[in-house]
Structures are given as C-alpha cells and as structure tokens.
Design a protein around this motif. Sequence first.
Motif, PDB file in Angstrom:
ATOM      1  N   SER A  39     -48.283  16.158  36.965  1.00  0.00           N
ATOM      2  CA  SER A  39     -46.886  16.302  36.714  1.00  0.00           C
ATOM      3  C   SER A  39     -46.267  14.741  36.542  1.00  0.00           C
ATOM      4  O   SER A  39     -45.453  14.667  35.636  1.00  0.00           O
ATOM      5  N   GLY A  40     -46.552  13.870  37.369  1.00  0.00           N
ATOM      6  CA  GLY A  40     -45.875  12.708  37.865  1.00  0.00           C
ATOM      7  C   GLY A  40     -45.029  13.006  38.758  1.00  0.00           C
ATOM      8  O   GLY A  40     -44.659  14.256  39.217  1.00  0.00           O
ATOM      9  N   ALA A  41     -44.133  11.997  39.456  1.00  0.00           N
ATOM     10  CA  ALA A  41     -43.189  12.267  40.547  1.00  0.00           C
ATOM     11  C   ALA A  41     -41.945  12.229  40.236  1.00  0.00           C
ATOM     12  O   ALA A  41     -41.513  11.368  39.281  1.00  0.00           O
ATOM     13  N   GLU A  50     -40.784  22.799  35.386  1.00  0.00           N
ATOM     14  CA  GLU A  50     -41.007  22.972  34.024  1.00  0.00           C
ATOM     15  C   GLU A  50     -42.325  22.415  33.604  1.00  0.00           C
ATOM     16  O   GLU A  50     -42.753  22.825  32.539  1.00  0.00           O
ATOM     17  N   TRP A  51     -42.795  21.312  34.076  1.00  0.00           N
ATOM     18  CA  TRP A  51     -44.002  20.918  33.843  1.00  0.00           C
ATOM     19  C   TRP A  51     -45.280  22.137  34.048  1.00  0.00           C
ATOM     20  O   TRP A  51     -46.130  22.300  33.223  1.00  0.00           O
ATOM     21  N   GLN A  52     -45.109  22.560  35.159  1.00  0.00           N
ATOM     22  CA  GLN A  52     -46.139  23.695  35.558  1.00  0.00           C
ATOM     23  C   GLN A  52     -45.922  24.768  34.536  1.00  0.00           C
ATOM     24  O   GLN A  52     -46.999  25.211  34.095  1.00  0.00           O
ATOM     25  N   ARG A  53     -44.825  25.072  34.085  1.00  0.00           N
ATOM     26  CA  ARG A  53     -44.580  26.214  33.035  1.00  0.00           C
ATOM     27  C   ARG A  53     -45.199  25.817  31.928  1.00  0.00           C
ATOM     28  O   ARG A  53     -46.049  26.446  31.300  1.00  0.00           O
ATOM     29  N   GLN A  57     -48.419  27.569  29.924  1.00  0.00           N
ATOM     30  CA  GLN A  57     -48.413  28.241  28.558  1.00  0.00           C
ATOM     31  C   GLN A  57     -49.382  27.622  27.644  1.00  0.00           C
ATOM     32  O   GLN A  57     -50.013  28.117  26.873  1.00  0.00           O
ATOM     33  N   GLU A  58     -49.446  26.281  27.773  1.00  0.00           N
ATOM     34  CA  GLU A  58     -50.643  25.395  26.746  1.00  0.00           C
ATOM     35  C   GLU A  58     -52.136  25.939  27.228  1.00  0.00           C
ATOM     36  O   GLU A  58     -52.986  25.617  26.309  1.00  0.00           O
ATOM     37  N   THR A  59     -52.382  25.878  28.338  1.00  0.00           N
ATOM     38  CA  THR A  59     -53.670  25.964  28.839  1.00  0.00           C
ATOM     39  C   THR A  59     -54.301  27.386  29.534  1.00  0.00           C
ATOM     40  O   THR A  59     -55.412  27.465  29.552  1.00  0.00           O
ATOM     41  N   GLY A  60     -53.044  28.017  29.956  1.00  0.00           N
ATOM     42  CA  GLY A  60     -53.401  29.119  30.689  1.00  0.00           C
ATOM     43  C   GLY A  60     -53.784  28.987  32.048  1.00  0.00           C
ATOM     44  O   GLY A  60     -53.977  29.975  33.050  1.00  0.00           O
ATOM     45  N   HIS A  61     -53.824  27.840  32.645  1.00  0.00           N
ATOM     46  CA  HIS A  61     -54.016  27.502  33.904  1.00  0.00           C
ATOM     47  C   HIS A  61     -52.686  27.905  34.937  1.00  0.00           C
ATOM     48  O   HIS A  61     -51.701  27.587  34.576  1.00  0.00           O
ATOM     49  N   ARG A  62     -53.181  28.663  36.044  1.00  0.00           N
ATOM     50  CA  ARG A  62     -52.106  29.144  36.890  1.00  0.00           C
ATOM     51  C   ARG A  62     -52.026  28.593  38.411  1.00  0.00           C
ATOM     52  O   ARG A  62     -51.205  29.125  39.008  1.00  0.00           O
ATOM     53  N   ARG A  63     -53.049  27.537  38.605  1.00  0.00           N
ATOM     54  CA  ARG A  63     -52.849  27.341  40.093  1.00  0.00           C
ATOM     55  C   ARG A  63     -52.667  25.917  40.101  1.00  0.00           C
ATOM     56  O   ARG A  63     -53.368  24.978  39.554  1.00  0.00           O
ATOM     57  N   TYR A  64     -51.807  25.560  40.992  1.00  0.00           N
ATOM     58  CA  TYR A  64     -51.186  24.184  41.265  1.00  0.00           C
ATOM     59  C   TYR A  64     -51.072  23.752  42.586  1.00  0.00           C
ATOM     60  O   TYR A  64     -50.885  24.552  43.496  1.00  0.00           O
TER      61      TYR A  64
END
Length: 83
Positions: A39-41, A50-53, A57-64
């Motif tokens: 995401s960047g700092a 918001e970056w995670q959301r 949405q774009e990739t379907g990835h859900r784990r951070y």
Amino acid sequence: MTRRVFRYVPFSVEQDATAEPEYEAHCVSGDETECGVESGAYSDPGPVEEWQRRHTQETGHRRYRRNFGDYAVVRPLACGGAS
C-alpha cells in the motif's frame, strides 16, 4: 578494579508526540507465492484500508499483513520527595 553501583530508576515508555506513526499493508494472498503488492506508508490508517478495499475488488485477494510503526521515548518518572 572498578566498582559500579546500578540503581533501579522507574520510567515510562511513551509514544513520541513529535513523530507521526506509520500505517501500511501488503497483500499476502496467493497459493504458492504471495502477491506482495504494498500500500505504501501513510500517517493515517484510512488510506491503507481504502487501498485494501480497492485491491480486493480488483484481484479478489482478501489476506493482508498490516504494519504499524511509531517512535517511543523513555522518560524517567519523577520521584516523590518528602513533603
């Protein structure tokens, strides 16, 4: 021979109010390898969330993996003297 005397000094550890904390996240989704996009700092968690959301949405990835960093100051506590 040098003799040393060590005394316990009570202290507190406090967040340094003069330095902003940092929030960031990176995507750890993936079967064999992690996505690894970051995401960047930021000084506030809002843009990271918001970056995670958007990334989900774009990739379907859900784990951070989320990281929070700050600076700390160690301060000796004032000793209570005789009244």
